[in-house]
Design a protein around this motif. Sequence first.
Motif, PDB file in Angstrom:
ATOM      1  N   ALA A 100      49.071  35.069  44.039  1.00  0.00           N
ATOM      2  CA  ALA A 100      49.938  33.894  43.960  1.00  0.00           C
ATOM      3  C   ALA A 100      49.749  32.943  45.142  1.00  0.00           C
ATOM      4  CB  ALA A 100      51.403  34.335  43.890  1.00  0.00           C
ATOM      5  N   ASP A 101      48.936  33.324  46.115  1.00  0.00           N
ATOM      6  CA  ASP A 101      48.682  32.433  47.246  1.00  0.00           C
ATOM      7  C   ASP A 101      47.960  31.180  46.768  1.00  0.00           C
ATOM      8  OD1 ASP A 101      49.824  34.285  48.896  1.00  0.00           O
ATOM      9  OD2 ASP A 101      47.934  35.042  49.705  1.00  0.00           O
ATOM     10  N   SER A 102      48.153  30.089  47.482  1.00  0.00           N
ATOM     11  CA  SER A 102      47.533  28.830  47.072  1.00  0.00           C
ATOM     12  C   SER A 102      46.060  28.797  47.453  1.00  0.00           C
ATOM     13  CB  SER A 102      48.244  27.646  47.728  1.00  0.00           C
ATOM     14  OG  SER A 102      47.955  27.599  49.114  1.00  0.00           O
ATOM     15  N   VAL A 103      45.322  27.934  46.779  1.00  0.00           N
ATOM     16  CA  VAL A 103      43.910  27.746  47.092  1.00  0.00           C
ATOM     17  C   VAL A 103      43.747  27.267  48.532  1.00  0.00           C
ATOM     18  CG1 VAL A 103      41.880  26.324  46.590  1.00  0.00           C
ATOM     19  CG2 VAL A 103      43.164  27.362  44.720  1.00  0.00           C
ATOM     20  N   ARG A 104      44.661  26.417  48.994  1.00  0.00           N
ATOM     21  CA  ARG A 104      44.578  25.949  50.385  1.00  0.00           C
ATOM     22  C   ARG A 104      44.699  27.120  51.367  1.00  0.00           C
ATOM     23  NH1 ARG A 104      44.824  21.093  52.477  1.00  0.00           N
ATOM     24  NH2 ARG A 104      45.687  20.183  50.566  1.00  0.00           N
ATOM     25  N   GLU A 105      45.629  28.014  51.105  1.00  0.00           N
ATOM     26  CA  GLU A 105      45.779  29.187  51.964  1.00  0.00           C
ATOM     27  C   GLU A 105      44.520  30.040  51.959  1.00  0.00           C
ATOM     28  OE1 GLU A 105      50.346  30.634  51.914  1.00  0.00           O
ATOM     29  OE2 GLU A 105      49.462  30.389  49.907  1.00  0.00           O
ATOM     30  N   ALA A 106      43.899  30.155  50.800  1.00  0.00           N
ATOM     31  CA  ALA A 106      42.672  30.949  50.696  1.00  0.00           C
ATOM     32  C   ALA A 106      41.535  30.317  51.493  1.00  0.00           C
ATOM     33  CB  ALA A 106      42.273  31.103  49.234  1.00  0.00           C
ATOM     34  N   ASP A 114      35.798  33.942  58.735  1.00  0.00           N
ATOM     35  CA  ASP A 114      34.351  33.724  58.692  1.00  0.00           C
ATOM     36  C   ASP A 114      33.670  34.689  57.722  1.00  0.00           C
ATOM     37  OD1 ASP A 114      31.914  32.560  59.280  1.00  0.00           O
ATOM     38  OD2 ASP A 114      31.552  33.832  61.031  1.00  0.00           O
ATOM     39  N   VAL A 115      34.154  34.689  56.473  1.00  0.00           N
ATOM     40  CA  VAL A 115      33.579  35.529  55.428  1.00  0.00           C
ATOM     41  C   VAL A 115      33.196  34.658  54.246  1.00  0.00           C
ATOM     42  CG1 VAL A 115      34.833  37.606  56.109  1.00  0.00           C
ATOM     43  CG2 VAL A 115      35.879  36.030  54.465  1.00  0.00           C
ATOM     44  N   GLY A 116      32.441  35.242  53.313  1.00  0.00           N
ATOM     45  CA  GLY A 116      32.004  34.483  52.148  1.00  0.00           C
ATOM     46  C   GLY A 116      32.816  34.766  50.904  1.00  0.00           C
ATOM     47  N   THR A 117      33.590  35.853  50.917  1.00  0.00           N
ATOM     48  CA  THR A 117      34.350  36.272  49.743  1.00  0.00           C
ATOM     49  C   THR A 117      35.690  36.850  50.164  1.00  0.00           C
ATOM     50  OG1 THR A 117      32.274  36.843  48.610  1.00  0.00           O
ATOM     51  CG2 THR A 117      34.311  37.703  47.663  1.00  0.00           C
ATOM     52  N   LEU A 118      36.720  36.525  49.397  1.00  0.00           N
ATOM     53  CA  LEU A 118      38.046  37.101  49.601  1.00  0.00           C
ATOM     54  C   LEU A 118      38.374  37.995  48.420  1.00  0.00           C
ATOM     55  CD1 LEU A 118      39.955  33.857  50.694  1.00  0.00           C
ATOM     56  CD2 LEU A 118      39.118  35.671  52.208  1.00  0.00           C
ATOM     57  N   TYR A 119      39.012  39.110  48.682  1.00  0.00           N
ATOM     58  CA  TYR A 119      39.464  40.000  47.622  1.00  0.00           C
ATOM     59  C   TYR A 119      40.925  39.675  47.317  1.00  0.00           C
ATOM     60  CZ  TYR A 119      35.315  42.363  49.313  1.00  0.00           C
ATOM     61  OH  TYR A 119      34.028  42.641  49.719  1.00  0.00           O
ATOM     62  N   SER A 132      35.195  33.399  45.731  1.00  0.00           N
ATOM     63  CA  SER A 132      34.066  33.128  46.624  1.00  0.00           C
ATOM     64  C   SER A 132      34.147  31.720  47.203  1.00  0.00           C
ATOM     65  CB  SER A 132      32.753  33.278  45.853  1.00  0.00           C
ATOM     66  OG  SER A 132      32.633  32.239  44.883  1.00  0.00           O
ATOM     67  N   ARG A 133      33.225  31.433  48.135  1.00  0.00           N
ATOM     68  CA  ARG A 133      33.124  30.081  48.688  1.00  0.00           C
ATOM     69  C   ARG A 133      32.922  29.055  47.578  1.00  0.00           C
ATOM     70  NH1 ARG A 133      29.396  32.207  52.702  1.00  0.00           N
ATOM     71  NH2 ARG A 133      30.330  32.303  54.765  1.00  0.00           N
ATOM     72  N   LYS A 134      32.045  29.396  46.617  1.00  0.00           N
ATOM     73  CA  LYS A 134      31.761  28.459  45.536  1.00  0.00           C
ATOM     74  C   LYS A 134      33.012  28.188  44.706  1.00  0.00           C
ATOM     75  CE  LYS A 134      26.827  29.452  44.979  1.00  0.00           C
ATOM     76  NZ  LYS A 134      25.769  29.935  44.049  1.00  0.00           N
ATOM     77  N   ASP A 135      33.797  29.236  44.434  1.00  0.00           N
ATOM     78  CA  ASP A 135      35.039  29.046  43.672  1.00  0.00           C
ATOM     79  C   ASP A 135      35.968  28.079  44.395  1.00  0.00           C
ATOM     80  OD1 ASP A 135      34.235  30.930  41.740  1.00  0.00           O
ATOM     81  OD2 ASP A 135      35.049  32.572  42.933  1.00  0.00           O
ATOM     82  N   LEU A 136      36.118  28.280  45.702  1.00  0.00           N
ATOM     83  CA  LEU A 136      37.021  27.439  46.485  1.00  0.00           C
ATOM     84  C   LEU A 136      36.470  26.022  46.626  1.00  0.00           C
ATOM     85  CD1 LEU A 136      37.983  30.051  49.213  1.00  0.00           C
ATOM     86  CD2 LEU A 136      39.408  29.243  47.326  1.00  0.00           C
ATOM     87  N   LEU A 137      35.161  25.893  46.739  1.00  0.00           N
ATOM     88  CA  LEU A 137      34.553  24.563  46.840  1.00  0.00           C
ATOM     89  C   LEU A 137      34.776  23.777  45.556  1.00  0.00           C
ATOM     90  CD1 LEU A 137      32.828  22.508  48.355  1.00  0.00           C
ATOM     91  CD2 LEU A 137      30.790  23.645  47.437  1.00  0.00           C
ATOM     92  N   ARG A 138      34.587  24.442  44.406  1.00  0.00           N
ATOM     93  CA  ARG A 138      34.817  23.754  43.124  1.00  0.00           C
ATOM     94  C   ARG A 138      36.261  23.278  43.011  1.00  0.00           C
ATOM     95  NH1 ARG A 138      30.956  27.541  40.835  1.00  0.00           N
ATOM     96  NH2 ARG A 138      32.619  29.086  40.611  1.00  0.00           N
ATOM     97  N   ALA A 139      37.173  24.104  43.466  1.00  0.00           N
ATOM     98  CA  ALA A 139      38.582  23.717  43.402  1.00  0.00           C
ATOM     99  C   ALA A 139      38.876  22.572  44.365  1.00  0.00           C
ATOM    100  CB  ALA A 139      39.471  24.914  43.730  1.00  0.00           C
ATOM    101  N   ALA A 140      38.235  22.599  45.539  1.00  0.00           N
ATOM    102  CA  ALA A 140      38.514  21.600  46.569  1.00  0.00           C
ATOM    103  C   ALA A 140      38.006  20.215  46.189  1.00  0.00           C
ATOM    104  CB  ALA A 140      37.899  22.030  47.896  1.00  0.00           C
ATOM    105  N   ILE A 141      36.887  20.149  45.438  1.00  0.00           N
ATOM    106  CA  ILE A 141      36.341  18.837  45.087  1.00  0.00           C
ATOM    107  C   ILE A 141      36.989  18.282  43.815  1.00  0.00           C
ATOM    108  CG2 ILE A 141      34.143  19.306  46.216  1.00  0.00           C
ATOM    109  CD1 ILE A 141      32.918  19.884  43.528  1.00  0.00           C
ATOM    110  N   VAL A 182      25.338  39.133  45.247  1.00  0.00           N
ATOM    111  CA  VAL A 182      26.626  38.851  45.864  1.00  0.00           C
ATOM    112  C   VAL A 182      26.521  39.103  47.361  1.00  0.00           C
ATOM    113  CG1 VAL A 182      28.001  39.334  43.818  1.00  0.00           C
ATOM    114  CG2 VAL A 182      27.406  41.212  45.362  1.00  0.00           C
ATOM    115  N   ASP A 183      27.455  38.495  48.111  1.00  0.00           N
ATOM    116  CA  ASP A 183      27.434  38.633  49.571  1.00  0.00           C
ATOM    117  C   ASP A 183      28.117  39.904  50.048  1.00  0.00           C
ATOM    118  OD1 ASP A 183      26.101  36.221  50.002  1.00  0.00           O
ATOM    119  OD2 ASP A 183      27.962  35.078  49.894  1.00  0.00           O
ATOM    120  N   SER A 184      29.072  40.391  49.264  1.00  0.00           N
ATOM    121  CA  SER A 184      29.790  41.582  49.685  1.00  0.00           C
ATOM    122  C   SER A 184      30.344  42.322  48.478  1.00  0.00           C
ATOM    123  CB  SER A 184      30.932  41.219  50.636  1.00  0.00           C
ATOM    124  OG  SER A 184      31.999  40.598  49.941  1.00  0.00           O
ATOM    125  N   LEU A 185      30.694  43.585  48.700  1.00  0.00           N
ATOM    126  CA  LEU A 185      31.271  44.421  47.654  1.00  0.00           C
ATOM    127  C   LEU A 185      32.602  44.981  48.152  1.00  0.00           C
ATOM    128  CD1 LEU A 185      28.101  46.537  46.820  1.00  0.00           C
ATOM    129  CD2 LEU A 185      29.012  44.695  45.403  1.00  0.00           C
TER     130      LEU A 185
END
Length: 227
Positions: A100-106, A114-119, A132-141, A182-185
């Motif tokens: 439920a956290d916001s995209v901005r918080e993420a 300084d990571v590439g992926t959040l769980y 991932s970074r890409k998910d957040l970038l798509r949302a940000a633009i 993927v960058d991490s598991l």
Amino acid sequence: MSHWPIGVIYIELTPRQKQILAIVKEKGPITGEQIAEFLGLTRATIRPDLAILTMSGYLEARPRVGYFYAGDENRSLWLRRLRAIPVRAHHAPPVVVGEADSVREAIVRLFLEDVGTLYVLGRERLLAGVVSRKDLLRAAIGRQNLDEVPVGVIMTRMPNIVTVSPDDSVYDAAVKLLEYQVDSLPVVVPRGENRHALEVVGRFTKTTVTRVFVALGRDEPWVGGES
């Protein structure tokens, strides 16, 4: 199918990996670019194959020289050492956000850690997805208000997530990183009898793999986890 000697774990090679081995046996030492040229492919295309063959001990790589065929004895030793190193000894602490956290918080959490992926954790703080970074970038633009968009809307949901167990070997985890690009598991353990209810206990990254291999290359004991 390529096998280890009796009593030793074996790995099955793909047709392209077998081709690469044949080229290196005949032409080695040989660079990755030259191997790719023989196959009519790009260096980037065969990079995962070269990484797997090197990690498995089939090949040795030397800077500014190229790839050598390592031979069965060396390959067997390397694989046994890799198979003996458990993920539980080397994973980093997980970096998580709530569903439920916001995209901005993420986004803030991603950059602070300084990571590439959040769980992403859902009910009862179990793994619900990854972002991932890409998910957040798509949302940000986009034109949405990032304070109003929950992470759960843009994340990749279970069960479409590649995970690893603390008891898996670092070799198996490294292969998953390459195969799924993927960058991490997320390192997970089941909670209770429901195998789909997964608790996140760590993260296994490309940095982890690098540190393990540097330690092996120096013939040093690997102590502690990833910082």
